[in-house]
Scaffold this motif. Structure first.
Motif, PDB file in Angstrom:
ATOM      1  N   LEU A  27      29.262  68.163  33.194  1.00 33.52           N
ATOM      2  CA  LEU A  27      28.008  69.073  33.163  1.00 33.52           C
ATOM      3  C   LEU A  27      27.448  69.270  34.447  1.00 33.52           C
ATOM      4  CD1 LEU A  27      25.795  70.631  32.063  1.00 33.52           C
ATOM      5  CD2 LEU A  27      24.711  68.211  31.446  1.00 33.52           C
ATOM      6  N   GLU A  28      27.422  70.477  34.851  1.00 34.94           N
ATOM      7  CA  GLU A  28      26.494  70.762  36.212  1.00 34.94           C
ATOM      8  C   GLU A  28      25.465  71.496  35.844  1.00 34.94           C
ATOM      9  OE1 GLU A  28      27.037  72.896  40.477  1.00 34.94           O
ATOM     10  OE2 GLU A  28      28.832  72.387  39.327  1.00 34.94           O
ATOM     11  N   LEU A  29      23.838  71.052  36.497  1.00 32.77           N
ATOM     12  CA  LEU A  29      22.919  71.914  36.387  1.00 32.77           C
ATOM     13  C   LEU A  29      22.122  71.602  37.188  1.00 32.77           C
ATOM     14  CD1 LEU A  29      20.718  73.183  34.431  1.00 32.77           C
ATOM     15  CD2 LEU A  29      20.211  71.104  33.302  1.00 32.77           C
ATOM     16  N   ASP A  30      21.805  72.800  38.155  1.00 32.51           N
ATOM     17  CA  ASP A  30      20.653  72.844  39.324  1.00 32.51           C
ATOM     18  C   ASP A  30      21.277  72.047  40.093  1.00 32.51           C
ATOM     19  OD1 ASP A  30      18.697  73.649  40.715  1.00 32.51           O
ATOM     20  OD2 ASP A  30      17.236  72.531  39.633  1.00 32.51           O
ATOM     21  N   GLY A  31      22.608  71.704  40.553  1.00 32.89           N
ATOM     22  CA  GLY A  31      23.086  71.059  41.894  1.00 32.89           C
ATOM     23  C   GLY A  31      23.308  69.462  41.250  1.00 32.89           C
ATOM     24  N   GLU A  32      22.908  69.234  40.089  1.00 31.84           N
ATOM     25  CA  GLU A  32      23.315  67.857  39.588  1.00 31.84           C
ATOM     26  C   GLU A  32      24.654  67.930  38.491  1.00 31.84           C
ATOM     27  OE1 GLU A  32      21.603  64.950  40.138  1.00 31.84           O
ATOM     28  OE2 GLU A  32      19.899  65.394  40.993  1.00 31.84           O
TER      29      GLU A  32
END
Length: 250
Positions: A59-64
């Motif tokens: 999972l990737e979200l807002d660069g994380e």
């Protein structure tokens, strides 16, 4: 900014609920997830803010980024949960707190926002959802529709990158449902980043920029609402027909 899943797999016991999902959800649009009961739609939503932890994938979200399959600490989960706000079917308001106290609880206790600042923002959000006049009421004095509107304001108070709504009107009668849907449609028109699970096809048709149709744990359709409702695919046609019958008023 986007939510990105790669090879997402989630099981409960021996039942595989999501299988090899590759998905990117953009911000500033409304993505509606539909499908029959047991298709995996609510599980997919809960995997976004990691209320459910997948067995495989990324999972990737807002660069994380986070990879599944190994041990994951609470510290690793926190950045993802802070970037999403969840609105549940059952409201989940704190019964011992007033409406205003419910909305400021997260910003002051979790984000460390100064109380006066949190109150000013909470009052603005309660006005947006039509609940400013109930700021001093306790949850047991609210209708279901009012409680859900407060829950939406509470989620927005955390300033999430994405607002996730899991069947937000399923526990409401049609009149109270309309109260909540009007609020969600207004948020969509403001280009808030919304991901919504719903069985209400009329609502989905009106609010969705994009529809994901899940079937047996896989994405069977990914496209705009017009194409979905005009589809000649037998499985999609059968699903829409069944949902239309369910929401007929006899």
């Amino acid at each position: 900014m986007a939510i990105k899943f790669k090879n997402l797999t989630k099981s409960f016991g021996e039942q595989k609920v999501l299988e090899g999902i590759d998905l990117e959800i953009a911000d500033a649009q409304t993505t509606v997830i539909v499908g029959s009961s047991g298709s995996g739609k609510s599980t997919l939503l809960r995997c976004i803010n990691l209320l459910e932890i997948p067995e495989e994938g990324e999972l990737e979200l807002d660069g994380e980024k986070i990879k599944f399959g190994g041990k994951i600490s609470p510290k690793e989960l926190l950045p993802f949960r802070r970037r999403t706000g969840m609105v549940f079917q059952g409201f989940h308001l704190f019964p011992h707190l007033t409406v205003l106290q419910n909305v400021i609880e997260g910003p002051t206790q979790v984000l460390g926002v100064e109380k006066k600042t949190a109150i000013n923002k909470a009052l603005e959000l309660l006005g947006k959802v039509g609940m400013a006049d109930k700021q001093n009421a306790y949850p047991n004095r609210l209708s279901g529709g009012q409680s859900q509107r407060v829950a939406i304001a509470r989620a927005l108070a955390m300033d999430p990158s994405f607002l996730l709504l899991d069947e937000p009107t399923s526990a409401l009668d049609p009149e109270l449902e309309a109260e909540v849907l009007k609020v969600v449609i207004a948020l969509a028109r403001e280009k808030k980043s919304l991901v919504i699970v719903t069985h209400n096809m009329n609502f989905a048709r009106k609010v969705a920029d994009r529809i994901l149709f899940l079937d047996k744990g896989k994405i069977a359709f990914d496209g705009d609402a017009e194409r979905f409702f005009a589809s000649r695919n037998e499985r999609i046609m059968s699903f829409i027909s069944a949902m239309d019958i369910r929401f007929l008023k006899f």
